[in-house]
Design an enzyme around this catalytic site. Structure first.
Site, PDB file in Angstrom:
ATOM      1  N   HIS A  94      42.968  35.451  42.609  1.00  0.00           N
ATOM      2  CA  HIS A  94      43.315  34.331  41.950  1.00  0.00           C
ATOM      3  C   HIS A  94      41.858  33.524  41.781  1.00  0.00           C
ATOM      4  O   HIS A  94      41.430  33.066  40.822  1.00  0.00           O
ATOM      5  CB  HIS A  94      44.346  33.500  42.363  1.00  0.00           C
ATOM      6  CG  HIS A  94      44.808  32.413  41.792  1.00  0.00           C
ATOM      7  ND1 HIS A  94      45.983  31.835  41.935  1.00  0.00           N
ATOM      8  CD2 HIS A  94      44.401  31.987  40.702  1.00  0.00           C
ATOM      9  CE1 HIS A  94      46.166  30.721  41.152  1.00  0.00           C
ATOM     10  NE2 HIS A  94      45.153  30.758  40.214  1.00  0.00           N
ATOM     11  N   GLU A 172      38.725  29.470  36.423  1.00  0.00           N
ATOM     12  CA  GLU A 172      38.529  29.373  37.650  1.00  0.00           C
ATOM     13  C   GLU A 172      36.978  28.527  37.964  1.00  0.00           C
ATOM     14  O   GLU A 172      36.990  27.724  38.866  1.00  0.00           O
ATOM     15  CB  GLU A 172      38.632  30.652  38.445  1.00  0.00           C
ATOM     16  CG  GLU A 172      39.974  31.206  38.401  1.00  0.00           C
ATOM     17  CD  GLU A 172      40.989  30.387  39.079  1.00  0.00           C
ATOM     18  OE1 GLU A 172      40.703  29.941  40.362  1.00  0.00           O
ATOM     19  OE2 GLU A 172      41.886  29.922  38.638  1.00  0.00           O
ATOM     20  N   HIS A 176      37.367  24.904  39.494  1.00  0.00           N
ATOM     21  CA  HIS A 176      36.900  24.871  40.831  1.00  0.00           C
ATOM     22  C   HIS A 176      35.600  24.830  41.206  1.00  0.00           C
ATOM     23  O   HIS A 176      35.136  24.071  42.007  1.00  0.00           O
ATOM     24  CB  HIS A 176      37.812  25.955  41.353  1.00  0.00           C
ATOM     25  CG  HIS A 176      39.033  25.971  41.161  1.00  0.00           C
ATOM     26  ND1 HIS A 176      40.082  24.870  41.780  1.00  0.00           N
ATOM     27  CD2 HIS A 176      40.071  26.703  40.521  1.00  0.00           C
ATOM     28  CE1 HIS A 176      41.395  25.088  41.385  1.00  0.00           C
ATOM     29  NE2 HIS A 176      41.473  26.353  40.750  1.00  0.00           N
TER      30      HIS A 176
END
Length: 311
Positions: A94, A172, A176
């Site tokens: 993930h 992602e 992040h």
């Protein structure tokens, strides 16, 4: 649909380039690591355990020092007809998330490095809009550095459900990595090459993922995907804690009865790229049922492939 076809066509072109790459070019690939020379003289402490402020944030993830390595258990991708399949006998990546030490988190911290074509959220809590990225796919950034080995691994183990892999990777990074201080552009020094932070982040994601072979850990405790058998939350948590030393977060859907996610929590000594990850207990309460049996469903057979065979 056109965008999806374009994405998969571009991926094919990238791997065609890989096939034509010479052995000599492989050994001259540019490096993508940051300049952490100054970190050798910094105090040595785990993130979230420091008693004084971190002075050089390239040396320790700050303030996002609670680092999560997160994985999915999906049973299909929805894009099987495009060849987007899940890796057999393996959970998938993930991401790698920089939560704050109190469990809160930031997102989309540097909009100049926003490569997410479908940002979520599209508007930050402070009202700042996150514009959708419309440029070349993020996989082209990796290809520019000749890292076809990295792209190959990502396409095998970092697989999206319902969207392109490239879009998922861009999400992602943008959401992040831009909030992780050790991936700040300034950490790469005056010789920074555009997008080397992207490649460096993807390398770090893969490195952290390889620490946790979740499928094998569960299987070693007799916990296998099954459409008939259910497991208790305690069984699954116990099997993972016995090998990692801490209780991870387990995420479940369908009223807490279908296993879908695991998040491994850490404090990090050093940079997120190369530091030592110390497992700590989850700061987030599991969404899985404390009382009902939990299904760890088998995958649809046509949705997975064997990826561990030599070519």
């Amino acid at each position: 649909m056109l965008a999806m076809a374009t994405t998969f066509g571009l991926a094919s072109a990238l791997f065609a380039l890989q096939a034509g790459a010479s052995a000599s070019s492989f050994f001259s690939l540019p490096r993508t690591y940051p300049n952490i020379t100054a970190c050798a003289s910094e105090p040595i402490t785990y993130s979230c355990e420091n008693t004084t402020a971190i002075q050089n944030t390239c040396c320790s993830p700050t303030p996002g020092g609670l680092v999560l390595q997160t994985q999915f258990w999906d049973t299909y991708t929805g894009l099987e007809r495009h060849g987007q399949l899940l890796p057999k006998n393996s959970w998938t990546i993930h991401g790698l998330w920089p939560d704050n030490c109190d469990g809160s988190f930031e997102q989309y911290c540097d909009l100049s490095r926003q490569y997410d074509p479908d940002p979520s959220p599209a508007v930050l809590p402070n009202g700042t809009p996150v514009p959708a990225y419309k440029g070349l796919g993020i996989e082209t950034f990796v290809a520019e550095f000749g890292r076809f080995d990295l792209l190959d691994f990502m396409n095998k183990y970092w697989v999206s459900q319902g969207g392109s892999n490239s879009g998922f990777w861009a999400h992602e990074f943008s959401k992040h990595a831009t909030c992780t201080s050790t991936f700040d552009v300034a950490c790469y020094g005056p010789d920074y090459k555009k997008n080397q932070d992207v490649v460096d982040f993807f390398d770090a994601v893969v490195r952290a993922y390889k620490m946790y072979p979740t499928w094998e850990i569960l299987a070693a405790s007799g916990i296998f995907p099954s459409n008939k058998t259910t497991y208790s939350l305690g069984q699954i948590q116990g099997a993972l804690k016995a090998q990692t030393g801490a209780t991870p977060y387990l995420g479940c859907g369908h009223n807490g009865t279908v296993l879908q996610e695991v998040w491994y929590f850490h404090h990090v000594l050093g940079s997120e790229q190369y530091g030592h990850y110390k497992t700590v207990d989850s700061t987030t309460k599991s969404s899985c049922s404390q009382t009902a049996g939990i299904h760890y469903y088998e995958r649809t057979r046509t949705s997975e492939r064997e990826v561990r065979l030599l070519p």
